[in-house]
Write a protein that holds these residues in place. Structure first.
Motif, PDB file in Angstrom:
ATOM      1  N   SER A  98       0.841  -1.189   0.000  1.00 15.55           N
ATOM      2  CA  SER A  98       0.000   0.000   0.000  1.00 15.55           C
ATOM      3  C   SER A  98       0.879   1.243   0.000  1.00 15.55           C
ATOM      4  N   GLY A  99       0.236   2.401  -0.212  1.00 16.15           N
ATOM      5  CA  GLY A  99       0.947   3.664  -0.127  1.00 16.15           C
ATOM      6  C   GLY A  99       1.227   4.330  -1.456  1.00 16.15           C
ATOM      7  N   GLY A 100       0.899   3.672  -2.553  1.00 14.56           N
ATOM      8  CA  GLY A 100       1.128   4.291  -3.848  1.00 14.56           C
ATOM      9  C   GLY A 100       0.175   5.443  -4.091  1.00 14.56           C
ATOM     10  N   GLY A 101       0.450   6.197  -5.150  1.00 10.35           N
ATOM     11  CA  GLY A 101      -0.398   7.317  -5.479  1.00 10.35           C
ATOM     12  C   GLY A 101       0.244   8.215  -6.502  1.00 10.35           C
ATOM     13  N   LEU A 102      -0.338   9.394  -6.672  1.00 12.10           N
ATOM     14  CA  LEU A 102       0.146  10.388  -7.618  1.00 12.10           C
ATOM     15  C   LEU A 102       0.917  11.457  -6.859  1.00 12.10           C
ATOM     16  N   VAL A 103       2.116  11.755  -7.331  1.00 14.06           N
ATOM     17  CA  VAL A 103       2.956  12.758  -6.679  1.00 14.06           C
ATOM     18  C   VAL A 103       3.714  13.537  -7.744  1.00 14.06           C
ATOM     19  N   GLN A 104       4.012  14.780  -7.449  1.00 12.93           N
ATOM     20  CA  GLN A 104       4.792  15.590  -8.387  1.00 12.93           C
ATOM     21  C   GLN A 104       6.273  15.247  -8.288  1.00 12.93           C
ATOM     22  N   ALA A 105       6.978  15.493  -9.358  1.00 18.28           N
ATOM     23  CA  ALA A 105       8.423  15.281  -9.363  1.00 18.28           C
ATOM     24  C   ALA A 105       9.071  16.067  -8.223  1.00 18.28           C
ATOM     25  N   GLY A 106      10.002  15.409  -7.543  1.00 18.95           N
ATOM     26  CA  GLY A 106      10.644  16.009  -6.383  1.00 18.95           C
ATOM     27  C   GLY A 106       9.968  15.681  -5.067  1.00 18.95           C
ATOM     28  N   GLY A 107       8.797  15.101  -5.137  1.00 18.30           N
ATOM     29  CA  GLY A 107       8.057  14.753  -3.939  1.00 18.30           C
ATOM     30  C   GLY A 107       8.472  13.420  -3.347  1.00 18.30           C
ATOM     31  N   SER A 108       7.738  13.021  -2.320  1.00 14.06           N
ATOM     32  CA  SER A 108       8.055  11.791  -1.595  1.00 14.06           C
ATOM     33  C   SER A 108       6.814  10.932  -1.403  1.00 14.06           C
ATOM     34  N   LEU A 109       7.044   9.652  -1.292  1.00  9.74           N
ATOM     35  CA  LEU A 109       6.015   8.684  -0.932  1.00  9.74           C
ATOM     36  C   LEU A 109       6.647   7.620  -0.058  1.00  9.74           C
ATOM     37  N   ARG A 110       5.815   7.003   0.778  1.00 10.12           N
ATOM     38  CA  ARG A 110       6.274   5.889   1.594  1.00 10.12           C
ATOM     39  C   ARG A 110       5.365   4.690   1.343  1.00 10.12           C
ATOM     40  N   LEU A 111       5.951   3.651   0.810  1.00 10.77           N
ATOM     41  CA  LEU A 111       5.214   2.416   0.574  1.00 10.77           C
ATOM     42  C   LEU A 111       5.347   1.500   1.780  1.00 10.77           C
ATOM     43  N   SER A 112       4.299   0.733   2.021  1.00  8.99           N
ATOM     44  CA  SER A 112       4.300  -0.265   3.086  1.00  8.99           C
ATOM     45  C   SER A 112       3.924  -1.611   2.508  1.00  8.99           C
ATOM     46  N   ASP A 121       5.561  -6.830  11.360  1.00 11.64           N
ATOM     47  CA  ASP A 121       5.543  -7.681  10.149  1.00 11.64           C
ATOM     48  C   ASP A 121       5.393  -6.830   8.881  1.00 11.64           C
ATOM     49  N   THR A 122       6.132  -5.742   8.834  1.00  7.86           N
ATOM     50  CA  THR A 122       5.968  -4.790   7.741  1.00  7.86           C
ATOM     51  C   THR A 122       7.329  -4.312   7.238  1.00  7.86           C
ATOM     52  N   VAL A 123       7.416  -4.153   5.933  1.00  2.66           N
ATOM     53  CA  VAL A 123       8.592  -3.550   5.311  1.00  2.66           C
ATOM     54  C   VAL A 123       8.148  -2.261   4.641  1.00  2.66           C
ATOM     55  N   PHE A 124       9.037  -1.272   4.677  1.00  7.22           N
ATOM     56  CA  PHE A 124       8.726   0.053   4.136  1.00  7.22           C
ATOM     57  C   PHE A 124       9.697   0.430   3.034  1.00  7.22           C
ATOM     58  N   LEU A 125       9.236   1.270   2.129  1.00  2.00           N
ATOM     59  CA  LEU A 125      10.115   1.862   1.127  1.00  2.00           C
ATOM     60  C   LEU A 125       9.853   3.360   1.120  1.00  2.00           C
ATOM     61  N   GLN A 126      10.808   4.103   1.652  1.00  5.56           N
ATOM     62  CA  GLN A 126      10.724   5.562   1.633  1.00  5.56           C
ATOM     63  C   GLN A 126      11.323   6.064   0.340  1.00  5.56           C
ATOM     64  N   MET A 127      10.551   6.782  -0.436  1.00  2.31           N
ATOM     65  CA  MET A 127      10.983   7.250  -1.744  1.00  2.31           C
ATOM     66  C   MET A 127      10.997   8.773  -1.744  1.00  2.31           C
ATOM     67  N   ASN A 128      12.181   9.333  -1.902  1.00  4.04           N
ATOM     68  CA  ASN A 128      12.353  10.781  -1.919  1.00  4.04           C
ATOM     69  C   ASN A 128      12.850  11.247  -3.278  1.00  4.04           C
TER      70      ASN A 128
END
Length: 127
Positions: free
Chosen positions: A6-20, A80-87
Motif C-alpha cells: 500500500s501507499g502508492g499514489g500520484l505525486v509531483q516530481a521532487g516529492g516523496s512517498l512511503r510504501l508499506s 511484520d511490515t517492510v517500508f520503502l521511503q521514496m524521496n
C-alpha cells in the motif's frame, strides 16, 4: 505468506512517498523475521526491475542503481511490515511497485530469488 502493499499514489516530481508491505500467514515455524524482503517495480512495456531489499536479519540492505541515494528500505519485525521511503521522485520512477519475500534469502536482486509476491501498488510521478 500473504503480502499486502500500500501507499502508492500520484505525486509531483521532487516529492516523496512511503510504501508499506504488510506480511501475514506465515508457514508453521516461520515468522516475518525469517524472510528477506524486497521491492521491485515494473513500468508498462518494461521488465520487472529490482529496487531495494533488506536481509531477514535487518543487517544488510541493497539498492538498485537508479534509486541509490533517493530510496530507503526498512523493516519493522514487530509489525511484520517492510517500508520503502521514496524521496526526490522522478517521472521515470512511475511504475507498479511490488513487494516480495524470500525465506532466509541471501540473494535478492532477481525476481526468481523470491518465494512470495504482493499484488502491487501504483506510483505515478508527474513532471
Amino acid at each position: 505468506v500473504q503480502l499486502q502493499a500500500s501507499g502508492g499514489g500520484l505525486v509531483q516530481a521532487g516529492g516523496s512517498l512511503r510504501l508499506s508491505c504488510a506480511a501475514s500467514r506465515f508457514p508453521s515455524g516461520f515468522s516475518f523475521s525469517s524472510y528477506s524482503m524486497g521491492w521491485f517495480r515494473q513500468a508498462p512495456g518494461k521488465e520487472r526491475e529490482f529496487v531495494a531489499a533488506v536481509i531477514w536479519s535487518g543487517t544488510r540492505r541493497s539498492y538498485g542503481d537508479s534509486v541509490k541515494g533517493r530510496f530507503s528500505i526498512s523493516r519493522d519485525n514487530a509489525k511484520d511490515t517492510v517500508f520503502l521511503q521514496m524521496n526526490n521522485l522522478k517521472p521515470e520512477d512511475t511504475a507498479v511497485y511490488y513487494c516480495a519475500a524470500a525465506l532466509y534469502g541471501y540473494s535478492w536482486t532477481r525476481p526468481n530469488d523470491y518465494d512470495y509476491w504482493g499484488q502491487g501498488t501504483l506510483v505515478t510521478v508527474s513532471s
